[in-house]
Structure formats: C-alpha cells, structure tokens
Design an enzyme around this catalytic site. Structure first.
Site, PDB file in Angstrom:
ATOM      1  N   ASP A  23      19.210  -4.834 -15.220  1.00 50.01           N
ATOM      2  CA  ASP A  23      19.237  -4.455 -16.631  1.00 50.01           C
ATOM      3  C   ASP A  23      19.293  -2.926 -16.697  1.00 50.01           C
ATOM      4  O   ASP A  23      19.196  -2.234 -15.679  1.00 50.01           O
ATOM      5  CB  ASP A  23      18.005  -5.014 -17.363  1.00 50.01           C
ATOM      6  CG  ASP A  23      18.278  -5.296 -18.836  1.00 50.01           C
ATOM      7  OD1 ASP A  23      19.113  -4.585 -19.434  1.00 50.01           O
ATOM      8  OD2 ASP A  23      17.657  -6.215 -19.390  1.00 50.01           O
TER       9      ASP A  23
ATOM     10  N   GLU B  40      14.706  -5.949 -28.688  1.00 51.15           N
ATOM     11  CA  GLU B  40      13.814  -5.812 -27.535  1.00 51.15           C
ATOM     12  C   GLU B  40      12.373  -5.488 -27.944  1.00 51.15           C
ATOM     13  O   GLU B  40      11.837  -6.083 -28.872  1.00 51.15           O
ATOM     14  CB  GLU B  40      14.405  -4.799 -26.555  1.00 51.15           C
ATOM     15  CG  GLU B  40      15.793  -5.220 -26.063  1.00 51.15           C
ATOM     16  CD  GLU B  40      16.297  -4.385 -24.906  1.00 51.15           C
ATOM     17  OE1 GLU B  40      15.535  -4.136 -23.961  1.00 51.15           O
ATOM     18  OE2 GLU B  40      17.483  -3.997 -24.938  1.00 51.15           O
TER      19      GLU B  40
END
Length: 606
Positions: A290, A495
């Site tokens: 990521d 997120e």
C-alpha cells in the site's frame, strides 16, 4: 546485440508467456530488475526517470490528477508521455499506470461514479457487480490507466472502521459472491487457463488488485490499520476465503494491508504473504504494498528504511508503492542484494511475477492509450447501469407507521412537496470518499444528478418542489406540504479519517428529522457508508426510512424506487446496531440483537 534484441523471444506476441518472462529476465541487469519493483507517483515521474531507471509502474495517489477537472483525454496524454519514456529504456519494458478506480474511474472528471461497495453488497446481485466493473474497466482504459486498485474484498466486521463502505458486507459468503468484480475488470479466463495465473482479456480490461490482504476489516474496535486479533482458523474462514475466489478468477495482483495480524504487520508477514498466499493458494501474480507502507514500519515515519525494505521484500512483497523516495528505495535494495541480505532468487521471483502480469495484459503489444474508448466515458449506457445499481442498492427500513398503511411509493401528483437536508443537493456528499479527491468533497465535484435534481425531474408539472436545506418551525408552519423528503447523512471521508467510535448522524441530522417529521409526513433518506445510530424517538416519528448508502453520480436511481417505478430490492449487507456498545456484532451469536438484522429489507407495493 541489436539483431539479438530484434529476435528476442520476449518480443514475440505468439510465444508462451512463461517463455517470454524467462527470456526477458535473462537479459536484465540488477538495476533494471530493481527498477521494475518500484511504483512511483506521477508528481515525481518523468519520461527520463522511467527510461533511465526502468521503473515498473507509475500511480496517482488518492485524487492526484494532471490538473483540476482533467478529462480522460488529458489523463491519456499524461500517461502516454510516461509510457514513451519507459519504452525508450534499453529493453523497452512498458510501465503500467495505477489508479484508485474503486467505484468507477472516480478520479476523472465526468466519469460514471457507481455506488460504493457497501451499496453493491446490498443489491446481492453478482451479475450487476460484474457489469459495473466491466464499465469501470472501459472508462479506466479510456484514460490510459491499465491498473485499478480494486476490488476491495475486505469483510467488514465493525462499522466503526473508516473503510467500511469499501467492503461489500460483513458476511464472508456475500463478499465471495461479489468477487465477480474481478472478472468484470479483467474479463473471464477460459476454462483451460492455468489456476492462479494472472489473466487480462484484452485492451478493454484492466489489471485488477484484490485488497487489502488480509483481515483489514476485522481489526480491534474497527481501527484503520489496526490489529486483527483472531486465530488462523478464523482468519482463513472469515477473511482469506474471498482471496481464493479472486485467485481462481485470475486476479493479477494482491495488495497487502496496512493492518497487523496478532501484532505482526501484514507487509512483514512471510507466513501469510509467501507460505499461504503464494504457495498454499497458488497465486502467481504479484504482491504490491500500500502507499508508503514501508515508511510505517518504524517510528518516526520513514526511519530504519533499509531494514524495512529487507523485511518486506524477504516476506514476499514484489512491487513497492514508493511514491516519492524511490531513489533511496533502489539504493537500499541494491545494497541489500549485493550484501546477500535479500537473495537474488527473491528478486528474480518478484520480477518474474511483475513481468508475467505485463505480458498477460499485453502491454508490450499495446502500451499506449486507446483513444477510441474516449466517447464511452460517462455515456448514457453507463449512467443507466449506475442508475440500476443505485435503485437495487436501496434498503427500505421502515414503510408506514402502521403495517397496513405503507407510506411509499410517494404520490408524484402531490401539490407541494418539501425537500430538506444538505445531502439532497450535494453531489460530492452523494458520492462519498474516493471521488475527485482522496477524501471526496462537497458540491458539483463531477458530472451527475443530485437527489433534488432527480426529485424535480420525476415530479409532475403541477407539483411544486420546495427545497429548504435547513427549514425552520416558521417556514414549515406557513406552507401546506403533502409530505417531506429529508436527506441526511455523513460527509465524505476516506481511510483513518473515517474511523468513528460514536456513529451518530452528523450535520444535526436527528434534529432536522425531529423538526420536519413532527410537522409533516416524512420519508428520510440516509446517505452513509455504514449503519449509523437511529434514535428510537426519531425512528418513531418517521413515516418511512431508506438506507441509500453512497449512491454515486446517478440520483435518479433513488427516485425510480421511492416513486414506485421499481420495487425496493436491497437487503442489508451489514447488521444495523441499536447502540455502538453492541459493536462488533456477530449475526451467528445467540446474543445477536440488532435494530435491523443482516439481510433485512422491506418491499413496497408499487
């Protein structure tokens, strides 16, 4: 040397992929191999950097774009410039460009924006999910992007998690059904396709990415990037199973999760990345990190970087999303290989996997953007598909104060109707996070139809639609409304910014509902990425309540259903809790006592 290159096996489109991989790998220097393992951000990428360092991939971070309101053609121009640099490298290895096309090609102005995954989960329609993914692939390829960081196949076990809306469901079986998104993005592999090998059908498809491996939706208290504390048996049965389905469908890449399993970070977890994913499950594509994941190994952010690179690559990471510090990454990895800390066999394995995906995607044959696809971006057919997805995602939670007196479908011939709430006329709020920017935004951030637009369009000529974002007691008293449609919900987020331990309706949503429903028969429409606290006193006042999730750009899908042109179809993909004290909930436990259970959804009488 020139003649050897011209006749190289890797340049032969008819040669088997594995032969092409082996031939190209044998011709590469160490520096070229390491360059292939780096994915860098467009902000620091130049054609020269791609040429000189043989960089494997470029990406746009969340919302990063050529410029404000850049069209698909503008994106294609930018990406083709980068690609020309890559093709000028010694071996002419094309790069691929990655973008977060998670509900349509949502970074690009004017692209069709589909409902987020939680809404698609409510449809319980794998064929629809496949069709939305196929449309996303077309619009993504039109922009020159060959790699979509999708689908997210997390199993969300706690709505306090800020990425809950990226999950199709809390139910593993439902998430597994929705892995048809992989075949929508990449195309369906033929029956004789070797198991676990990456597959891309053609130029109308994109490289897909199953994420975030593994357990990201099961962290303690729903904390993003947190710790998933469960046995391996539960990890396998709840969180790993969807990855098996993705692998069986030929998924090209898997993204590791920021989260940890029982205290060990996933990016450092050799057992789960190599022993399980690659060896036990037979995954032959590549594993990517990521965003700046290796910088998060130690505190302060970015410290002990060489050690982080060593741990991650040895654990099984193949491509590193190193947006800005790519020079340091390449220097450190070269040192680690030359010192023997990272074996050359590990580098060769990583590069083989990356090249295998590039050959499967036919990037060597078709490296440049296909401009013939530009006219399909935001086309009527795709917007109609998004509209279908919206109407099938809506979950009717309440319909009438008495069972025999349903409130919806609404009367479209009413003389005067009130529409209230900020979310009624805010396209950005309607789309949610990962739209135009990383966190999303407010207002007309792209092209689409708000719920208010749709209500006005669906109403008869003799109906007066009055919009008051925040009506007052006085304004409600002086007008004779047949009914009210109040649209409330969350603002956009992504997120960790979406982590929420309270889950109350923001923007004074409850107060607005109490005010309006106390005076006028009211349908409430909730725009959110997850269940929110519904106060009993408010729920009692409402005549009807619809969970609309984050529907995207096509608000007409909502009016299609509330006015009765189509039946309510959606069923809850997640349990609707009474209070946050009940979280996390488990539908399989005897103590399960939700406000609305998993799978709940009323039908209206059209």
């Amino acid at each position: 040397m020139a003649d050897t290159m011209i006749n190289a096996v890797y340049k032969d489109a008819n040669a088997p992929i594995e032969a092409r991989v082996k031939d190209l790998l044998s011709r590469m220097t160490l520096q070229e191999k390491l360059g292939q393992m780096a994915q860098i951000d467009r902000a620091v990428a130049t054609p020269r950097v791609l040429r000189d360092l043989s960089i494997g991939s470029v990406l746009s971070g969340g919302g990063s774009k050529p410029f404000l309101k850049a069209t698909s053609a503008d994106w294609a121009d930018m990406i083709d410039r980068f690609q020309k640099g890559a093709l000028e490298s010694r071996l002419g290895i094309p790069m691929f460009y990655g973008s977060d096309a998670v509900h349509g090609n949502n970074n690009v102005y004017g692209a069709t924006v589909f409902p987020h995954n939680v809404g698609l989960g409510a449809t319980r329609d794998p064929d629809l999910v496949e069709r939305t993914a196929a449309a996303t692939a077309l619009e993504t390829r039109a922009s020159g992007v060959q790699y979509a960081f999708a689908p997210c196949v997390a199993v969300c076990r706690d709505p306090r998690w800020g990425r809950c809306y990226e999950s199709y469901s809390e139910d593993t079986d439902l998430v597994r059904q929705m892995t048809t998104s992989v075949t929508g993005l990449q195309g369906r592999p033929p029956q004789d396709h070797p198991y676990g090998h990456p597959y891309v059908a053609g130029r109308n498809n994109v490289i897909a990415c199953a994420k975030h491996y593994v357990g990201d939706g099961g962290t303690d208290k729903g904390i993003n990037e947190g710790n998933t504390i469960i046995s391996y048996e539960d990890l396998e049965n709840i969180h790993i199973l969807p990855y098996e389905d993705c692998i069986s469908k030929g998924v090209c890449t898997v993204m590791a999760s920021y989260s940890s399993w029982n205290g060990t970070k996933m990016h450092a977890h050799r057992y789960l990345l190599t022993d399980i994913l690659k060896e036990k499950l037979g995954f032959k594509g590549f594993v990517i990190t990521d965003w700046e994941a290796l910088d998060r190994f130690h505190y302060p952010h970015g410290s002990n970087y060489r050690r982080s690179v060593s741990i991650a690559v040895n654990a099984g990471i193949d491509m590193v999303m190193v947006p800005f510090r790519y020079q340091l990454f390449l220097e450190d990895l070269e040192y680690l290989v030359e010192s023997g800390e990272v074996p050359m066999s590990r580098i060769d394995d990583a590069v083989e996997r990356i090249l295998r995906v590039k050959f499967a995607a036919r990037l060597f044959e078709y490296p440049m953007a296909d401009r013939s696809l530009l006219d399909i971006v935001g086309c009527k057919q795709h917007r109609e598909l998004a509209r279908e997805a919206v109407r099938k995602s809506l979950v009717l939670l309440k319909n009438g104060k008495e069972p025999r007196k349903p409130f919806v479908p609404l009367d479209r011939n009413a003389k005067r109707v009130l529409v209230a709430g900020r979310h009624a006329d805010d396209l950005g709020f309607q789309c949610g996070g990962w739209t135009a920017t990383w966190n999303g935004g407010s207002g007309r951030i792209t092209i689409g139809t708000t719920i208010l637009d749709a209500i006005r369009e669906a109403s008869r000529e003799n109906t007066e639609v009055v919009y008051e974002e925040n009506p007052t007691m006085e304004s409600l008293s002086r007008q004779n409304f047949a009914y009210a449609i109040v649209v409330i919900g969350e603002g956009p987020y992504a997120e960790s910014d979406g982590d929420n331990s309270e889950l109350t309706i923001p923007f004074n949503g409850n107060e607005l509902l109490k005010l309006v429903a106390g005076k006028i028969p009211t349908l409430a429409i909730l725009i959110s990425g997850r269940p929110l606290v519904l106060e009993p006193s408010v729920l009692e006042k409402l005549d009807a309540l619809v969970a609309a999730w984050l529907p995207g750009s096509e608000g007409n899908g909502i009016t299609d259903v509330i006015f009765g042109d189509y039946e309510f179809h959606g069923q809850l993909p997640v349990s609707w809790f009474r209070t946050v004290d009940q979280l996390p909930m488990d539908a399989h436990q005897n103590s399960y006592d939700p406000l609305f259970p998993l799978g709940y959804g009323l039908k209206s009488k059209a």
